[in-house]
Design an enzyme around this catalytic site. Structure first.
Site, short mmCIF file in Angstrom:
data_model
loop_
_atom_site.label_atom_id
_atom_site.label_comp_id
_atom_site.label_asym_id
_atom_site.label_seq_id
_atom_site.Cartn_x
_atom_site.Cartn_y
_atom_site.Cartn_z
CD GLU A 9 21.55 93.42 64.52
OE1 GLU A 9 21.50 93.47 63.42
OE2 GLU A 9 21.96 92.38 64.74
NE ARG A 304 29.41 91.53 69.23
CZ ARG A 304 28.95 92.55 68.46
NH1 ARG A 304 28.54 92.06 67.22
NH2 ARG A 304 29.09 93.92 68.74
#
Length: 818
Positions: A9, A304
């Site tokens: 990303e 996360r």
């Protein structure tokens, strides 16, 4: 030439991974999501074909076309394309979108995941690749579509029935409801007076110690006024309490588990004062890697997660570090295993921990920015403490009796500090202190006499429940099973940015419109903003991710009733039902006045509006006196100048409006200019100067070459530049933003910013987008709680269905206004 292409990303993550893979691998960054549902699909449209199995109409973002073109070109010449995006649902969806947008055949792609960016973890992941998990992609896409359907059906209704620019969302509206209902609890609370009695006692040898009165005549102490309290105090002073019982008990306390996303955000808020958004931005950088004495390496595991698990290898390393640094007594014989308590936790990943416990915070002082080091230290301390021996304490209690009075003295002392030598978890406002500061009681036995040297009555009042902080709201959402690790920070940002909640002294205060919208939604769409309904939806999304449920039937069952309900309420509900309230006030012509809701809050207006347009502030809300009030209107000569409050703030105008439209034009003084020169990011020939808006009086910064260059910004430049594109950096909340590319640029603490070159995140032009006229931001109608915590377009989904539904994707080019 590299044979393999790797997609991640972010460029920071790409740089770290490329160091480990060697010359046969080229690593490119997608800069987050490359496709998403269109921001402005058109009136009455959602960007989702609800008539054909909810097929999404994806568009390639304008600011990602360059990345897609680069990936497409590189993929054609590569033998294999490895998709190394994050290991959660959103990362899975990003991987799928990349290969779809770049037209990479499935036979040429492999998926690799890892929970930490270290050389051993990367090599292990590439040694065991897999295919894209379509169930995870389906679950992420379903969440995105559900949020779009809720946002784009309820938001227009709110705009029509309450106020333009409002929005609703599946998770955000529940979060607002929690804040509003807590505020109403506080408003309805009536404080009750009560008194406590503390006696200072002395033993036979003169040793003093305090004791609390706990019962009178066998009943629990309940004294409601000072006169009664003083009467009891006077009576007790004349007595000699006798010891009736002495007890000692030992207890142990175990450490808190390693961080999950939620607990990290809560603890960083309590101990460091970081907002959830700031915490996750810093954690992302720690995960992606930094230059350390050991080389460039990721410092923490994936941030996360809702799991408290820790890998066995990490537990072993923690034991070794604890033994060498603190000694054998602090070391556990085997690793401590925790069970996650969060409702609906997926337990898919590890907890948040350092990638190496041997990398102690002190060793990184020259490698990390101050804010990064503080968060890393918090993560290291919490994780290492979770594997340390328990804290051991001894509590001594002495009970005494004196006539009708029963007293108790207690003291706790630490026998072995255990994990608390390193770390103790912070507490919220409503948490009860678990132990007091170490203190000892004198040695006493049953029937020993004492004397009363003093009695102190103390007045108290019961307190209402505290307002939510960002940390306690996240805790409440997690306890109810609402949202997931990737959505907490985005949910908080959304309800603040959209004007439902304001943060004052770190507390969440609901605005008036939040209560109005909550009442409307609870009364007419109660099941959609119900805590259990929202938590149940999260469980159903989890079932899709596990391959236990089909996504199209779920959407069909969800959307049909919602659409019908909105159509029904659109016809029945009237704006006045929610924005108008009768009063006893009358206007200058004797007509009744009502309370109306405007863009700037509530105000009094004539009930005959628009025939009679008289309005004034609510009693107590009047603007402070302004220059010129009370003077004769220079335009009509009949009216007087009065202070008013309009859509652009306070102003002075004629009392005969609308017959006379005079407005006093004198404004505030010109703003102070910047102490340094900042080149205009749009026109290199000019520089930014401070100006003041004529109507609002707000300060903004514009190009000195105006009108040749029309660049403006409300963000105050700090004198630094973004190292990626030399764009000027400005302050935006508690972080910085590049005025050229919109990238998030963290501002270092305690460092001179003027002339500094600062590193930042990927380009994000959307962050520079200005609100549309009328107050609504671009895309303001959509739900904003899903997936936006990575600094990329929120919640991009995947086209297609599960095994029972064919994949249907309608890819279109971005509209000019998308």
């Amino acid at each position: 030439m590299p044979k393999n292409l790797v997609i991640v990303e972010s460029p920071a993550k790409a740089r770290t991974i490329e160091r480990y893979l060697g010359e046969d691998y080229r690593v490119l960054a997608s800069y987050g999501h490359v496709r998403d549902l269109p921001e402005n699909p058109g009136k009455g449209k959602f960007g989702v074909d609800v008539d054909h199995d909810f097929a999404p109409e994806y568009v390639i973002s304008e600011d990602r076309k360059k990345q897609v073109a680069e990936i497409t070109k590189a993929a054609k010449s590569a033998d294999m394309v490895f998709l190394a995006t994050d290991l959660d649902r959103e990362g899975e969806a990003i991987a799928w979108h990349v290969i779809e947008a770049a037209n990479v055949p499935a036979s040429k792609t492999q998926r690799v995941t890892f929970s930490e960016i270290t050389e051993s973890a990367i090599r292990e992941a590439f040694a065991h690749p897999r295919q894209i998990d379509t169930n995870l992609v389906d679950a992420q896409q379903t969440r995105r579509i559900v949020d779009r359907l809720v946002g784009y059906t309820l938001s227009p209704l709110l705009a029509r029935k309450v106020r333009a620019g409002l929005s609703a969302g599946r998770v955000q509206s529940v979060a607002v409801r929690l804040v509003v209902e807590r505020e109403r609890e506080i408003d309805a609370f009536t404080a009750r007076e009560y008194w406590t009695l503390e006696a200072l006692l002395a033993t036979a040898d003169g040793t003093a110690f305090p004791a609390e009165v706990v019962r009178i005549d066998g009943a629990a102490l309940d004294v409601g006024d000072g006169e009664t309290a003083e009467r009891h105090a006077a009576a007790l002073r004349e007595l000699k309490p006798i010891v009736t019982k002495v007890g000692t008990r030992k207890q142990t306390r175990s450490p808190a588990p390693p961080f999950t996303t939620s607990t990290l955000q809560q603890e960083a808020s309590r101990k460091l004062g970081y907002s959830p958004k700031r915490t996750m931005s810093i954690a992302q950088r720690l995960y992606e890697g930094a230059d350390t004495p050991d080389g460039h390496v990721g410092l923490i595991t994936y941030m996360r997660t809702d799991s408290t698990a820790m890998a066995g290898v990490a537990m072993g390393e923690a034991r070794d570090v604890i033994r060498s640094r603190f000694g054998e007594p602090y070391t556990m014989p085997k690793g401590r295993v925790y069970k996650t308590k969060a409702k609906g936790a997926q337990e898919a990943h590890e907890s948040i921990r350092p990638t190496s416990f041997r990398r102690e915070p002190e060793s990184l002082e020259g490698s990390l920015k101050p804010e990064e080091l503080r968060l890393y230290r918090l993560i290291w301390q919490r994780a290492i403490a979770s594997q340390m021996a328990a804290k051991e304490m001894e509590t001594t209690s002495i009970e005494l009796s004196a006539g009708p009075y029963e007293l108790r003295a207690s003291a706790t002392r630490t026998l072995f500090d255990g994990f608390s030598r390193v770390y103790t978890e912070g507490r919220d406002d409503d948490a009860v202190a678990e132990d007091e500061e170490d203190r000892r009681l004198p040695p006493l036995a049953e029937d020993d006499p004492t004397t009363v040297t003093d009695v102190t009555p103390t007045q108290h009042f019961t307190e209402p429940p505290p307002r939510f902080t960002e940390a306690t709201l996240i805790k409440a959402l997690e306890e109810h099973g609402i949202g997931r690790p990737s959505t907490y920070a985005a949910t908080i940002s959304t309800i603040v940015d959209r004007g439902y909640v304001v943060i004052k002294e770190r507390r969440l205060h609901p605005e008036i419109v939040a209560g109005i919208v909550t009442d409307l939604l609870v009364e007419h769409f109660g099941d959609y903003v119900d805590l259990e309904f929202t938590a149940r939806m999260e469980e159903e999304l989890d079932e899709i991710a596990r391959g236990e449920r089909e996504w199209v039937p779920l959407l069909r069952a969800f959307y049909g009733p919602l659409r019908d309900r909105v159509d029904e309420k659109r016809k029945l509900l009237k704006r006045a039902d929610f924005t108008t309230e009768p009063t006893d006030e009358v206007c200058s012509e004797g007509h009744p006045m009502v309370i109306r809701l405007g863009r700037n809050g509530r105000f009094l207006a004539c009930s005959l509006f628009p025939e009679h347009k008289e309005s004034r502030p609510l009693p107590g809300d009047e603007a402070p006196p302004q220059a010129g009030e009370g003077e004769v209107c220079p335009q009509c000569g009949e009216g007087t100048l009065v202070g008013k409050n309009g859509r652009f703030g306070p102003f002075v105008g004629c009392s005969r409006y609308p017959d006379c439209n005079y407005i006093k034009k004198e404004g505030p003084p010109p703003p102070d200019q910047l102490a340094f020169e900042v080149m205009c990011p749009k026109n290199g020939d000019g520089h930014l100067v401070a100006r003041r808006a004529r109507r609002t009086g707000n300060v903004f910064y514009g190009c000195s070459a105006y009108p040749k260059c029309d660049f403006t910004t409300n963000f105050e430049p700090v004198g630094a530049v973004h190292d990626a594109d030399e764009g000027p950096v400005a302050r935006k909340g508690d972080t910085g933003i590049c005025l050229r590319c919109g990238a998030d640029v963290p501002l270092p603490e305690g460092t001179e910013l003027v002339g500094a070159r600062l590193a930042g995140g990927p380009p994000n032009p959307e962050a520079l987008a200005k609100p549309a006229r009328g107050g609504a931001r671009r895309g303001g109608g959509r739900s904003g709680a899903g997936g936006g915590s990575r600094g990329r377009p929120s919640g991009s989904g995947r086209a297609g269905g599960s095994r029972a539904a064919p994949r249907r994707t309608r890819t279109i080019e971005s509209a000019p206004d998308a």
